[in-house]
Design a protein around this motif. Sequence first.
Motif, PDB file in Angstrom:
ATOM      1  N   PRO A  93       0.784  -1.316   0.176  1.00 39.40           N
ATOM      2  CA  PRO A  93       0.020  -0.019  -0.462  1.00 39.40           C
ATOM      3  C   PRO A  93       0.889   0.800  -0.583  1.00 39.40           C
ATOM      4  O   PRO A  93       0.620   2.162  -0.777  1.00 39.40           O
ATOM      5  N   TYR A 128       1.262   3.023  -3.371  1.00 40.60           N
ATOM      6  CA  TYR A 128      -0.103   3.585  -3.634  1.00 40.60           C
ATOM      7  C   TYR A 128      -0.034   5.375  -3.393  1.00 40.60           C
ATOM      8  O   TYR A 128      -0.801   5.629  -3.953  1.00 40.60           O
ATOM      9  N   MET A 154       1.557   6.997  -5.841  1.00 45.69           N
ATOM     10  CA  MET A 154       0.654   6.964  -7.468  1.00 45.69           C
ATOM     11  C   MET A 154      -0.361   7.991  -7.400  1.00 45.69           C
ATOM     12  O   MET A 154      -0.100   8.599  -8.338  1.00 45.69           O
ATOM     13  N   LEU A 155      -1.258   7.768  -6.278  1.00 47.28           N
ATOM     14  CA  LEU A 155      -2.182   8.862  -6.515  1.00 47.28           C
ATOM     15  C   LEU A 155      -1.206  10.685  -6.471  1.00 47.28           C
ATOM     16  O   LEU A 155      -2.012  11.901  -7.136  1.00 47.28           O
ATOM     17  N   VAL A 214      -1.942   7.084 -11.176  1.00 47.92           N
ATOM     18  CA  VAL A 214      -2.832   5.860 -11.300  1.00 47.92           C
ATOM     19  C   VAL A 214      -3.681   6.690 -12.668  1.00 47.92           C
ATOM     20  O   VAL A 214      -4.467   5.737 -12.840  1.00 47.92           O
ATOM     21  N   VAL A 249      -2.110   0.099 -11.687  1.00 53.60           N
ATOM     22  CA  VAL A 249      -2.771   0.411 -10.328  1.00 53.60           C
ATOM     23  C   VAL A 249      -3.781  -1.162 -10.293  1.00 53.60           C
ATOM     24  O   VAL A 249      -3.541  -1.808  -8.863  1.00 53.60           O
ATOM     25  N   ILE A 267      -1.340  -3.700  -9.099  1.00 52.52           N
ATOM     26  CA  ILE A 267      -0.780  -3.737  -8.141  1.00 52.52           C
ATOM     27  C   ILE A 267      -1.962  -3.602  -6.539  1.00 52.52           C
ATOM     28  O   ILE A 267      -1.617  -4.808  -5.792  1.00 52.52           O
ATOM     29  N   LEU A 268      -3.182  -3.661  -7.218  1.00 54.30           N
ATOM     30  CA  LEU A 268      -4.335  -4.043  -6.175  1.00 54.30           C
ATOM     31  C   LEU A 268      -4.824  -5.871  -5.913  1.00 54.30           C
ATOM     32  O   LEU A 268      -4.833  -6.317  -4.908  1.00 54.30           O
ATOM     33  N   ASN A 323      -2.197  -7.513  -4.381  1.00 57.81           N
ATOM     34  CA  ASN A 323      -1.768  -7.023  -3.117  1.00 57.81           C
ATOM     35  C   ASN A 323      -2.872  -7.755  -1.934  1.00 57.81           C
ATOM     36  O   ASN A 323      -2.864  -8.486  -0.894  1.00 57.81           O
TER      37      ASN A 323
END
Length: 91
Positions: free
Chosen positions: A45, A48, A51-52, A57, A64, A67-68, A71
């Motif tokens: 995390p 993230y 990236m945000l 993103v 993204v 990666i999610l 995760n």
Amino acid sequence: MSPSETSSMSGWLRTDRTLPAIESLRSALLEPVQAIAFWTAIGLPLVYVPMLATGAVWQNPVAVLAILVLNIVAFVVGHEHNLPESGRSQH
């Protein structure tokens, strides 16, 4: 040959030594894999936030999503890492 030595499902010859060896290999690999997955689930995390912040993103939605998904898989695989034996589910 007794039924315990052969398997009609796989056609492979099984001996009484094969199953303990496989079980030993499984238990030897299970802990390190769970540990890596656990810590990956904890640390991923952190990816993230940059990236945000940089807008990546919106530029790379597939990355993204990958990666999610990674995760989520890491959470599922590593969820029993470092639990006491009494707390582990029997698989």
